[in-house]
Design a protein around this motif. Structure first.
Motif, PDB file in Angstrom:
ATOM      1  N   SER A 224       0.807  -1.219   0.000  1.00  0.00           N
ATOM      2  CA  SER A 224       0.000   0.000   0.000  1.00  0.00           C
ATOM      3  C   SER A 224       0.841   1.270   0.000  1.00  0.00           C
ATOM      4  N   ALA A 225       2.152   1.138   0.106  1.00  0.00           N
ATOM      5  CA  ALA A 225       3.031   2.313   0.102  1.00  0.00           C
ATOM      6  C   ALA A 225       3.110   2.882  -1.308  1.00  0.00           C
ATOM      7  N   PRO A 226       3.077   4.207  -1.462  1.00  0.00           N
ATOM      8  CA  PRO A 226       3.214   4.818  -2.792  1.00  0.00           C
ATOM      9  C   PRO A 226       4.519   4.394  -3.466  1.00  0.00           C
ATOM     10  N   GLU A 227       4.457   4.199  -4.750  1.00  0.00           N
ATOM     11  CA  GLU A 227       5.611   3.687  -5.502  1.00  0.00           C
ATOM     12  C   GLU A 227       6.839   4.557  -5.327  1.00  0.00           C
ATOM     13  N   GLN A 228       6.668   5.891  -5.279  1.00  0.00           N
ATOM     14  CA  GLN A 228       7.813   6.796  -5.185  1.00  0.00           C
ATOM     15  C   GLN A 228       8.514   6.729  -3.830  1.00  0.00           C
ATOM     16  N   TYR A 229       7.817   6.182  -2.819  1.00  0.00           N
ATOM     17  CA  TYR A 229       8.426   6.089  -1.491  1.00  0.00           C
ATOM     18  C   TYR A 229       8.838   4.667  -1.118  1.00  0.00           C
ATOM     19  N   ARG A 230       8.520   3.704  -1.964  1.00  0.00           N
ATOM     20  CA  ARG A 230       8.732   2.305  -1.606  1.00  0.00           C
ATOM     21  C   ARG A 230      10.203   1.970  -1.405  1.00  0.00           C
ATOM     22  N   ASN A 231      11.066   2.540  -2.241  1.00  0.00           N
ATOM     23  CA  ASN A 231      12.502   2.264  -2.095  1.00  0.00           C
ATOM     24  C   ASN A 231      13.056   2.798  -0.773  1.00  0.00           C
ATOM     25  N   PHE A 232      12.530   3.936  -0.322  1.00  0.00           N
ATOM     26  CA  PHE A 232      12.971   4.492   0.959  1.00  0.00           C
ATOM     27  C   PHE A 232      12.529   3.589   2.115  1.00  0.00           C
ATOM     28  N   ILE A 233      11.320   3.048   1.999  1.00  0.00           N
ATOM     29  CA  ILE A 233      10.826   2.153   3.041  1.00  0.00           C
ATOM     30  C   ILE A 233      11.623   0.859   3.056  1.00  0.00           C
ATOM     31  N   LEU A 234      11.978   0.366   1.866  1.00  0.00           N
ATOM     32  CA  LEU A 234      12.774  -0.856   1.780  1.00  0.00           C
ATOM     33  C   LEU A 234      14.206  -0.641   2.248  1.00  0.00           C
ATOM     34  N   ALA A 235      14.667   0.617   2.222  1.00  0.00           N
ATOM     35  CA  ALA A 235      16.015   0.911   2.719  1.00  0.00           C
ATOM     36  C   ALA A 235      16.105   0.722   4.223  1.00  0.00           C
ATOM     37  N   ASN A 236      14.971   0.739   4.891  1.00  0.00           N
ATOM     38  CA  ASN A 236      14.922   0.450   6.321  1.00  0.00           C
ATOM     39  C   ASN A 236      15.099  -1.060   6.499  1.00  0.00           C
ATOM     40  N   PRO A 237      16.172  -1.517   7.135  1.00  0.00           N
ATOM     41  CA  PRO A 237      16.426  -2.966   7.226  1.00  0.00           C
ATOM     42  C   PRO A 237      15.372  -3.738   8.006  1.00  0.00           C
ATOM     43  N   MET A 238      14.543  -3.046   8.794  1.00  0.00           N
ATOM     44  CA  MET A 238      13.481  -3.728   9.521  1.00  0.00           C
ATOM     45  C   MET A 238      12.302  -4.091   8.619  1.00  0.00           C
ATOM     46  N   THR A 239      12.137  -3.394   7.506  1.00  0.00           N
ATOM     47  CA  THR A 239      11.001  -3.646   6.616  1.00  0.00           C
ATOM     48  C   THR A 239      10.982  -5.072   6.070  1.00  0.00           C
ATOM     49  N   PRO A 240      12.091  -5.575   5.485  1.00  0.00           N
ATOM     50  CA  PRO A 240      12.054  -6.968   4.989  1.00  0.00           C
ATOM     51  C   PRO A 240      11.813  -7.985   6.093  1.00  0.00           C
ATOM     52  N   LEU A 241      12.263  -7.691   7.311  1.00  0.00           N
ATOM     53  CA  LEU A 241      12.088  -8.638   8.413  1.00  0.00           C
ATOM     54  C   LEU A 241      10.615  -8.768   8.799  1.00  0.00           C
ATOM     55  N   ILE A 242       9.928  -7.638   8.923  1.00  0.00           N
ATOM     56  CA  ILE A 242       8.514  -7.671   9.296  1.00  0.00           C
ATOM     57  C   ILE A 242       7.662  -8.234   8.157  1.00  0.00           C
ATOM     58  N   GLU A 243       7.993  -7.852   6.919  1.00  0.00           N
ATOM     59  CA  GLU A 243       7.260  -8.388   5.771  1.00  0.00           C
ATOM     60  C   GLU A 243       7.416  -9.897   5.679  1.00  0.00           C
ATOM     61  N   THR A 244       8.620 -10.395   5.904  1.00  0.00           N
ATOM     62  CA  THR A 244       8.859 -11.841   5.866  1.00  0.00           C
ATOM     63  C   THR A 244       8.099 -12.551   6.976  1.00  0.00           C
ATOM     64  N   PHE A 245       8.078 -11.938   8.158  1.00  0.00           N
ATOM     65  CA  PHE A 245       7.363 -12.525   9.296  1.00  0.00           C
ATOM     66  C   PHE A 245       5.879 -12.660   8.978  1.00  0.00           C
ATOM     67  N   ARG A 246       5.278 -11.620   8.431  1.00  0.00           N
ATOM     68  CA  ARG A 246       3.861 -11.676   8.074  1.00  0.00           C
ATOM     69  C   ARG A 246       3.618 -12.686   6.954  1.00  0.00           C
ATOM     70  N   TYR A 247       4.497 -12.675   5.971  1.00  0.00           N
ATOM     71  CA  TYR A 247       4.358 -13.605   4.850  1.00  0.00           C
ATOM     72  C   TYR A 247       4.410 -15.052   5.331  1.00  0.00           C
ATOM     73  N   ALA A 248       5.273 -15.331   6.309  1.00  0.00           N
ATOM     74  CA  ALA A 248       5.449 -16.696   6.801  1.00  0.00           C
ATOM     75  C   ALA A 248       4.171 -17.240   7.419  1.00  0.00           C
ATOM     76  N   PHE A 249       3.438 -16.402   8.152  1.00  0.00           N
ATOM     77  CA  PHE A 249       2.267 -16.888   8.892  1.00  0.00           C
ATOM     78  C   PHE A 249       0.952 -16.685   8.149  1.00  0.00           C
ATOM     79  N   THR A 250       0.937 -15.803   7.158  1.00  0.00           N
ATOM     80  CA  THR A 250      -0.329 -15.512   6.484  1.00  0.00           C
ATOM     81  C   THR A 250      -0.324 -15.796   4.992  1.00  0.00           C
ATOM     82  N   GLY A 251       0.856 -15.847   4.388  1.00  0.00           N
ATOM     83  CA  GLY A 251       0.937 -16.028   2.950  1.00  0.00           C
ATOM     84  C   GLY A 251       0.739 -14.740   2.185  1.00  0.00           C
ATOM     85  N   ALA A 252       0.340 -13.663   2.865  1.00  0.00           N
ATOM     86  CA  ALA A 252       0.156 -12.359   2.237  1.00  0.00           C
ATOM     87  C   ALA A 252       1.401 -11.513   2.460  1.00  0.00           C
ATOM     88  N   GLY A 253       1.516 -10.444   1.692  1.00  0.00           N
ATOM     89  CA  GLY A 253       2.704  -9.602   1.816  1.00  0.00           C
ATOM     90  C   GLY A 253       3.756 -10.003   0.797  1.00  0.00           C
TER      91      GLY A 253
END
Length: 289
Positions: A224-253
């Motif tokens: 849901s993050a705007p495309e122009q800001y997505r790279n900045f959000i991904l630059a935060n090393p915590m973002t892939p960790l939380i996304e992976t955690f959600r993906y593992a238990f829900t299949g979404a993300g």
């Protein structure tokens, strides 16, 4: 007198550090009993004189998730990627609170332990390590809470129930926790070293952690993050960790080995810089604290 001292057998010899990379890891292992004692102290002392005690470990993420559900889902109508909102917010909060708790406590290592450091010798690295481990106990309790809520929605058979699709990525959860611990330890030791001379970092960190949460996918999914800001959000090393955690238990993300590898590499760099900086400052910090 001097000759008699030389002939005695000493159980421990303390030598000055001659290199920034002289980490004395053998001493850390030798003082593992002290590490366990510090972990117990850090875990028990926080809520020792409270009425509810360790129940606060459970109350905090539940009430935080409920407030986020009311504000961001019911009022702001933010997407949760098709995940039940309670599961979505609890997943983000459990991960983020472990990281932010470790970071905040570790960053005050020198200031909070100056009285102990000035009186007795032990490997100083034990202190931040004990904080990481004591917070991990808190994480385990909150993870059990999350898992119970997840089980409820997983076995929910009502008409409007949302299907949760756990997958193989659940096996990566211990890796995610280790990356978070290393990241918080590294950054925390850097800030702890800086605060011995510049107290401004203490005030900066207090609200920087809160602001950084909004730059991480705690209350919104990456999709849901705007495309122009997505790279900045991904630059935060915590973002892939939380996304992976959600993906593992829900299949979404989203899940990406590339971004997960980036978080791991970022953690290694911060941990190396943090340990070296901590090792350097601990020799002279008593003159400035």
């Amino acid at each position: 007198m001097q000759d008699s001292l030389k002939t005695q057998d000493w159980t421990l010899e303390i030598h000055p550090k001659t290199s920034l990379f002289n980490l004395n890891l053998q001493d850390v292992w030798r003082y593992r009993d002290l590490l366990v004692l510090f972990v117990r102290r850090d875990f028990v002392a926080v809520y020792k004189q409270t009425v509810l005690g360790p129940l606060w470990f459970v109350i905090q993420p539940i009430f935080t998730a409920l407030v986020q559900l009311f504000v961001f889902t019911n009022i702001a109508e933010l997407s949760t990627d098709g995940i039940p909102p309670m599961v979505f917010y609890l997943a983000g909060n459990v991960m983020w609170q472990y990281f932010s708790g470790c970071l905040t406590l570790t960053s005050n290592t020198f200031r909070n332990n100056a009285s102990i450091f000035g009186k007795v010798y032990f490997p100083r690295l034990i202190t931040p390590l004990s904080l990481i481990l004591s917070q991990m106990l808190k994480f385990v309790i909150q993870f059990v809470l999350f898992f119970c809520v997840w089980l409820y929605f997983f076995f929910d058979t009502s008409a409007d129930a949302v299907a949760l699709n756990p997958n193989w990525a659940i096996a990566l959860v211990p890796v995610l926790v280790l990356i978070m611990a290393g990241l918080a330890l590294g950054v925390g030791m850097i800030i702890s070293a800086l605060t011995t001379k510049y107290r401004d970092f203490t005030f900066l960190l207090s609200f920087a952690v809160q602001l950084l949460m909004y730059g991480t996918v705690v209350i919104y999914p990456l999709s849901s993050a705007p495309e122009q800001y997505r790279n900045f959000i991904l630059a935060n090393p915590m973002t892939p960790l939380i996304e992976t955690f959600r993906y593992a238990f829900t299949g979404a993300g989203s899940f990406s080995w590339l971004y997960l590898g980036y978080s791991f590499a970022f953690m290694l760099v911060m941990l190396a810089i943090g340990v070296v900086t901590f090792n350097k400052v601990e020799k002279t910090f008593m003159d400035t604290v």
